[in-house]
Design an enzyme around this catalytic site. Sequence first.
Site, mmCIF file in Angstrom:
data_model
loop_
_atom_site.group_PDB
_atom_site.id
_atom_site.type_symbol
_atom_site.label_atom_id
_atom_site.label_comp_id
_atom_site.label_asym_id
_atom_site.label_seq_id
_atom_site.Cartn_x
_atom_site.Cartn_y
_atom_site.Cartn_z
ATOM 1 N N ARG A 175 0.829 -1.221 0.000
ATOM 2 C CA ARG A 175 0.000 0.000 0.000
ATOM 3 C C ARG A 175 0.857 1.262 0.000
ATOM 4 N NH1 ARG A 175 -3.233 -3.422 3.624
ATOM 5 N NH2 ARG A 175 -1.511 -3.077 5.055
ATOM 6 N N ARG A 273 10.224 0.346 9.239
ATOM 7 C CA ARG A 273 10.586 0.103 10.639
ATOM 8 C C ARG A 273 12.108 0.153 10.721
ATOM 9 N NH1 ARG A 273 6.108 1.264 11.941
ATOM 10 N NH2 ARG A 273 4.539 -0.059 12.926
ATOM 11 N N GLU A 302 14.451 2.648 18.825
ATOM 12 C CA GLU A 302 13.778 3.895 19.219
ATOM 13 C C GLU A 302 13.570 3.927 20.723
ATOM 14 O OE1 GLU A 302 10.371 4.839 16.764
ATOM 15 O OE2 GLU A 302 11.423 4.137 14.993
ATOM 16 N N HIS A 320 9.772 9.531 13.993
ATOM 17 C CA HIS A 320 8.641 8.629 13.717
ATOM 18 C C HIS A 320 7.320 9.417 13.580
ATOM 19 C CE1 HIS A 320 7.448 4.140 14.306
ATOM 20 N NE2 HIS A 320 6.595 4.749 13.485
HETATM 21 N N1 LIG Z 1 6.693 5.256 9.864
HETATM 22 C C1 LIG Z 1 5.442 5.045 10.204
HETATM 23 O O1 LIG Z 1 4.862 5.739 11.035
HETATM 24 C C2 LIG Z 1 4.676 3.937 9.545
HETATM 25 C C3 LIG Z 1 3.299 4.101 9.318
HETATM 26 C C4 LIG Z 1 2.601 3.054 8.709
HETATM 27 C C5 LIG Z 1 3.266 1.891 8.350
HETATM 28 N N2 LIG Z 1 4.613 1.774 8.588
HETATM 29 C C6 LIG Z 1 5.333 0.549 8.188
HETATM 30 O O2 LIG Z 1 5.156 0.344 6.800
HETATM 31 C C7 LIG Z 1 4.995 -1.044 6.573
HETATM 32 C C8 LIG Z 1 4.281 -1.262 5.260
HETATM 33 O O3 LIG Z 1 2.926 -0.837 5.367
HETATM 34 P P1 LIG Z 1 1.895 -1.140 4.177
HETATM 35 O O4 LIG Z 1 0.571 -0.646 4.627
HETATM 36 O O5 LIG Z 1 2.416 -0.663 2.871
HETATM 37 O O6 LIG Z 1 1.930 -2.744 4.204
HETATM 38 P P2 LIG Z 1 1.653 -3.744 2.997
HETATM 39 O O7 LIG Z 1 1.453 -5.071 3.636
HETATM 40 O O8 LIG Z 1 0.588 -3.209 2.091
HETATM 41 O O9 LIG Z 1 3.031 -3.723 2.170
HETATM 42 C C9 LIG Z 1 4.185 -4.365 2.583
HETATM 43 C C10 LIG Z 1 4.834 -4.980 1.370
HETATM 44 O O10 LIG Z 1 6.099 -5.523 1.732
HETATM 45 C C11 LIG Z 1 6.290 -6.672 0.928
HETATM 46 N N3 LIG Z 1 7.346 -7.505 1.467
HETATM 47 C C12 LIG Z 1 7.296 -8.357 2.518
HETATM 48 N N4 LIG Z 1 8.488 -8.941 2.680
HETATM 49 C C13 LIG Z 1 9.308 -8.433 1.723
HETATM 50 C C14 LIG Z 1 10.656 -8.634 1.378
HETATM 51 N N5 LIG Z 1 11.413 -9.508 2.023
HETATM 52 N N6 LIG Z 1 11.183 -7.928 0.344
HETATM 53 C C15 LIG Z 1 10.410 -7.060 -0.339
HETATM 54 N N7 LIG Z 1 9.114 -6.825 -0.052
HETATM 55 C C16 LIG Z 1 8.586 -7.510 0.954
HETATM 56 C C17 LIG Z 1 4.915 -7.344 0.921
HETATM 57 O O11 LIG Z 1 4.797 -8.286 -0.133
HETATM 58 C C18 LIG Z 1 4.012 -6.140 0.774
HETATM 59 O O12 LIG Z 1 3.697 -5.857 -0.591
HETATM 60 C C19 LIG Z 1 4.215 -1.521 7.831
HETATM 61 O O13 LIG Z 1 4.392 -2.884 8.054
HETATM 62 C C20 LIG Z 1 4.816 -0.684 8.928
HETATM 63 O O14 LIG Z 1 5.880 -1.369 9.508
HETATM 64 C C21 LIG Z 1 5.317 2.764 9.168
#
Ligand SMILES: NC(=O)c1ccc[n+]([C@@H]2O[C@H](COP(=O)([O-])OP(=O)(O)OC[C@H]3O[C@@H](n4cnc5c(N)ncnc54)[C@H](O)[C@@H]3O)[C@@H](O)[C@H]2O)c1
Length: 341
Positions: A175, A273, A302, A320
């Site tokens: 996403r 992360r 963190e 963050h």
């Molecule tokens: N900084 C922040 O405040 C903040 C906010 C929201 C989310 N996040 C982080 O962002 C991450 C992603 O969120 P999202 O909504 O896009 O999740 P999502 O599940 O839609 O996307 C994650 C993608 O990573 C891919 N993936 C998994 N393992 C992988 C690998 N080894 N190599 C390459 N790709 C791989 C998955 O196939 C998936 O398409 C969350 O898990 C969270 O840790 C951080």
Amino acid sequence: MAKPVSIEVWNPSGKYRVVSTKPMPGTRWINLLIQNDVRLEICTEKKTILSVEDIIALIGDKCDGVIGQLTEDWGEELFSALSKAGGKAFSNMAVGYNNVDVDAANKYGVAVGNTPGVLTETTAELAASLTLAAARRIVEADEFMRAGLYDGWLPHLFVGNLLKGQTVGVIGAGRIGSAYARMMVEGFKMNLIYYDLYQSTRLEKFVTAYAAFLKANGETPVTWKRAATMDEVLQEADIISLHPVLDKTTYHLVNKERLAKMKKEAILINCSRGPVIDEAALVEHLKHNPMFRVGLDVFEEEPYMKPGLAELKNAIVVPHIASASKVIIINPNPYIKKFRY
Ligand SMILES: NC(=O)c1ccc[n+]([C@@H]2O[C@H](COP(=O)([O-])OP(=O)(O)OC[C@H]3O[C@@H](n4cnc5c(N)ncnc54)[C@H](O)[C@@H]3O)[C@@H](O)[C@H]2O)c1
């Protein structure tokens, strides 16, 4: 704290007892819980990160559910305590759930909720902000200006990277990664290379359609490529943004060896992360490659940064804040939908 001292109680006569380990924005979530006969206890202790011991004290002897935060370690101890107190649900106010041991939750029969999808645009926008700030050296230039060092325009003052026509690399095109890719491709006419375990057909279609639009208007079309390996992205991209989940397969995904594969003047962004990057290796890489720049929203341990990071001019660091935009903070409603009895 041995016992939580500061608690705000809503609807004291409610049938179900739910604890929120932190005050959260807005009141809609409170109203929804109250409408569902919940006595809500919100911990208002002035301590940013609660320990496992603190949370066990909050759970007490009877607790039907907990709303917790990504800073908390939800493993065996907490799920066992929640289960003993009669708890059936834990909801993590976060998209990522790397702080939750889902196997332990299953073992104790506790359902787990998180908030997928609610932070997509806000996180992608922060990644784009960090990209621009790093590419155009905004923080360094701002410090220079405030220090009274500017004594007139010069052709070579704070030369940065022009994004147009360069290649943006996305690792984890889910996403957030896809939303970020679209911003960079459409906004700055960048070519895209991405690596994900799964194909991102919608993203590919978007870039194809945008390329056709550019071509029809006499402009150079953008291109896209799904890389077969992550290393291909590291070698080809000028900007690399990390958006995978954090799990065992992505821990230290970017390490010393992989940093060495990136272009000397590449820009690396991390809004996923902290532990996705080996931060100590990153500090060394930044020291030895002054034209390599990084924009970080998240850190390995963190709230701390690895020694040396704070002193580096080629690093932009923010605490963050990807989720910290007004629409999200005022209206975090999708979160509450996850919390059902
Ligand atoms: N900084 C922040 O405040 C903040 C906010 C929201 C989310 N996040 C982080 O962002 C991450 C992603 O969120 P999202 O909504 O896009 O999740 P999502 O599940 O839609 O996307 C994650 C993608 O990573 C891919 N993936 C998994 N393992 C992988 C690998 N080894 N190599 C390459 N790709 C791989 C998955 O196939 C998936 O398409 C969350 O898990 C969270 O840790 C951080």
